[in-house]
Design a protein around this motif. Structure first.
Motif, PDB file in Angstrom:
ATOM      1  N   TYR A 153     122.745 -58.117  94.211  1.00 48.62           N
ATOM      2  CA  TYR A 153     121.449 -57.806  94.836  1.00 48.62           C
ATOM      3  C   TYR A 153     122.029 -57.467  96.259  1.00 48.62           C
ATOM      4  O   TYR A 153     123.028 -57.831  96.717  1.00 48.62           O
ATOM      5  N   GLY A 154     121.176 -56.330  96.934  1.00 53.50           N
ATOM      6  CA  GLY A 154     121.585 -55.823  98.161  1.00 53.50           C
ATOM      7  C   GLY A 154     120.193 -56.178  99.173  1.00 53.50           C
ATOM      8  O   GLY A 154     119.238 -56.598  98.628  1.00 53.50           O
ATOM      9  N   TYR A 155     120.468 -56.392 100.203  1.00 51.80           N
ATOM     10  CA  TYR A 155     119.369 -56.671 101.459  1.00 51.80           C
ATOM     11  C   TYR A 155     119.064 -55.336 102.177  1.00 51.80           C
ATOM     12  O   TYR A 155     120.225 -54.901 102.962  1.00 51.80           O
ATOM     13  N   ILE A 156     118.334 -55.010 102.541  1.00 51.07           N
ATOM     14  CA  ILE A 156     117.598 -54.225 103.435  1.00 51.07           C
ATOM     15  C   ILE A 156     117.116 -55.115 104.643  1.00 51.07           C
ATOM     16  O   ILE A 156     115.871 -55.837 104.456  1.00 51.07           O
ATOM     17  N   ILE A 157     117.894 -55.168 105.768  1.00 50.73           N
ATOM     18  CA  ILE A 157     117.544 -56.046 107.007  1.00 50.73           C
ATOM     19  C   ILE A 157     116.623 -55.231 107.828  1.00 50.73           C
ATOM     20  O   ILE A 157     117.261 -54.087 108.632  1.00 50.73           O
ATOM     21  N   LYS A 158     115.592 -55.512 108.391  1.00 49.84           N
ATOM     22  CA  LYS A 158     114.686 -55.277 109.431  1.00 49.84           C
ATOM     23  C   LYS A 158     114.475 -55.960 110.267  1.00 49.84           C
ATOM     24  O   LYS A 158     114.557 -57.319 110.097  1.00 49.84           O
ATOM     25  N   SER A 159     113.707 -55.659 111.704  1.00 48.17           N
ATOM     26  CA  SER A 159     113.397 -56.582 112.490  1.00 48.17           C
ATOM     27  C   SER A 159     112.167 -57.554 111.941  1.00 48.17           C
ATOM     28  O   SER A 159     111.902 -58.743 112.518  1.00 48.17           O
ATOM     29  N   THR A 160     111.441 -57.018 111.189  1.00 46.05           N
ATOM     30  CA  THR A 160     110.260 -57.710 110.447  1.00 46.05           C
ATOM     31  C   THR A 160     110.756 -58.534 109.539  1.00 46.05           C
ATOM     32  O   THR A 160     110.050 -59.487 108.884  1.00 46.05           O
ATOM     33  N   GLU A 162     131.311 -56.523 112.908  1.00 46.58           N
ATOM     34  CA  GLU A 162     129.842 -55.799 112.872  1.00 46.58           C
ATOM     35  C   GLU A 162     128.720 -56.677 112.585  1.00 46.58           C
ATOM     36  O   GLU A 162     128.947 -57.788 112.312  1.00 46.58           O
ATOM     37  N   ASP A 163     127.522 -56.114 112.512  1.00 44.92           N
ATOM     38  CA  ASP A 163     126.314 -56.947 112.400  1.00 44.92           C
ATOM     39  C   ASP A 163     126.311 -57.233 110.921  1.00 44.92           C
ATOM     40  O   ASP A 163     126.746 -56.574 110.111  1.00 44.92           O
ATOM     41  N   TYR A 164     125.981 -58.576 110.809  1.00 42.11           N
ATOM     42  CA  TYR A 164     125.844 -58.946 109.441  1.00 42.11           C
ATOM     43  C   TYR A 164     127.194 -59.403 108.626  1.00 42.11           C
ATOM     44  O   TYR A 164     127.186 -59.498 107.454  1.00 42.11           O
ATOM     45  N   LYS A 198     127.614 -62.433 106.756  1.00 46.18           N
ATOM     46  CA  LYS A 198     126.916 -62.980 105.615  1.00 46.18           C
ATOM     47  C   LYS A 198     127.196 -61.879 104.532  1.00 46.18           C
ATOM     48  O   LYS A 198     127.070 -62.167 103.296  1.00 46.18           O
ATOM     49  N   PHE A 199     127.545 -60.671 104.828  1.00 45.79           N
ATOM     50  CA  PHE A 199     127.928 -59.481 103.586  1.00 45.79           C
ATOM     51  C   PHE A 199     129.289 -59.041 103.957  1.00 45.79           C
ATOM     52  O   PHE A 199     129.906 -59.147 104.999  1.00 45.79           O
ATOM     53  N   GLU A 200     129.617 -58.377 102.710  1.00 45.49           N
ATOM     54  CA  GLU A 200     131.051 -57.983 102.590  1.00 45.49           C
ATOM     55  C   GLU A 200     130.903 -56.388 102.847  1.00 45.49           C
ATOM     56  O   GLU A 200     131.750 -55.735 103.217  1.00 45.49           O
ATOM     57  N   TYR A 201     129.967 -55.784 102.266  1.00 45.82           N
ATOM     58  CA  TYR A 201     129.781 -54.194 102.179  1.00 45.82           C
ATOM     59  C   TYR A 201     128.480 -53.989 102.795  1.00 45.82           C
ATOM     60  O   TYR A 201     127.554 -54.419 102.585  1.00 45.82           O
ATOM     61  N   LYS A 202     128.444 -52.450 103.049  1.00 45.61           N
ATOM     62  CA  LYS A 202     127.256 -52.032 103.436  1.00 45.61           C
ATOM     63  C   LYS A 202     127.217 -50.409 102.977  1.00 45.61           C
ATOM     64  O   LYS A 202     128.125 -49.962 102.850  1.00 45.61           O
ATOM     65  N   GLY A 211     116.514 -44.307 102.017  1.00 47.32           N
ATOM     66  CA  GLY A 211     116.175 -44.029 103.405  1.00 47.32           C
ATOM     67  C   GLY A 211     116.691 -45.290 104.087  1.00 47.32           C
ATOM     68  O   GLY A 211     116.224 -45.538 105.525  1.00 47.32           O
ATOM     69  N   GLU A 212     117.686 -46.142 103.747  1.00 49.46           N
ATOM     70  CA  GLU A 212     117.765 -47.432 104.358  1.00 49.46           C
ATOM     71  C   GLU A 212     119.222 -47.877 104.173  1.00 49.46           C
ATOM     72  O   GLU A 212     119.904 -47.250 103.292  1.00 49.46           O
ATOM     73  N   VAL A 213     119.829 -48.704 105.070  1.00 50.32           N
ATOM     74  CA  VAL A 213     121.293 -49.198 104.795  1.00 50.32           C
ATOM     75  C   VAL A 213     121.069 -50.758 104.039  1.00 50.32           C
ATOM     76  O   VAL A 213     120.141 -51.284 104.489  1.00 50.32           O
ATOM     77  N   VAL A 214     121.736 -50.697 103.085  1.00 47.86           N
ATOM     78  CA  VAL A 214     121.603 -51.579 102.220  1.00 47.86           C
ATOM     79  C   VAL A 214     122.996 -52.753 102.403  1.00 47.86           C
ATOM     80  O   VAL A 214     123.812 -52.062 102.312  1.00 47.86           O
ATOM     81  N   TYR A 215     122.911 -53.801 102.625  1.00 45.29           N
ATOM     82  CA  TYR A 215     124.025 -54.625 102.669  1.00 45.29           C
ATOM     83  C   TYR A 215     124.136 -55.751 101.304  1.00 45.29           C
ATOM     84  O   TYR A 215     123.261 -56.003 100.800  1.00 45.29           O
TER      85      TYR A 215
END
Length: 146
Positions: A72-79, A125-127, A130-134, A141-145
């Motif tokens: 699983y990957g996570y797209i993190i936004k301010s919302t 780096e940010d996150y 919690k995560f190893e790769y991005k 159109g997003e960065v996935v962690y």
């Protein structure tokens, strides 16, 4: 008394002189008792016997086959964040994302032609805690962690 001292002195000089001369020694080498060398012969060619050849086998270090897995990957936004499924191949030197699927979608989007490669997160780096790769996925159109 003078005659006695003179006599003893002459006697000691004569004794030292006789003792010092010794004898003369003359060195004469003795001829060797070795047999005379044989008459010269032409050397004959004799092939050398072949030494046994030991074959050493070198085994190539087995390279690890790329391992594909679902994650699983996570797209993190301010919302908030959004979860996506990723097909990832871990090889020796890189991490490749071959497909992505939104959880609400019914099909996988193939990324092998776009060449999505994951980047290892640095400790500052940010996150990174919690995560190893991005990876940036142009399809989303997003960065996935992950």
């Amino acid at each position: 008394m003078l005659k006695k001292i003179l006599f003893i002195t002459l006697l000691s000089i004569a004794g030292m002189n006789a003792h010092a001369q010794g004898g003369y020694i003359q060195y004469e080498p003795i001829p060797s008792q070795a047999p005379p060398p044989p008459p010269e012969q032409q050397p004959t060619y004799q092939p050398q016997q072949q030494q046994p050849v030991y074959q050493q086998q070198y085994y190539q270090q087995p390279t690890s086959e790329p391992q594909g897995q679902l994650t699983y990957g996570y797209i993190i936004k301010s919302t908030g964040y959004r979860k996506v499924s990723l097909k990832v191949i871990y090889s020796d030197k890189a991490v490749y994302i071959t497909a992505v699927k939104e959880l609400s979608a019914t099909y996988w989007t193939n990324l092998t032609t776009s060449g999505a490669t994951g980047q290892k997160l640095m400790y500052n780096e940010d996150y990174s805690d919690k995560f190893e790769y991005k990876v940036y996925l142009p399809v989303l159109g997003e960065v996935v962690y992950f």
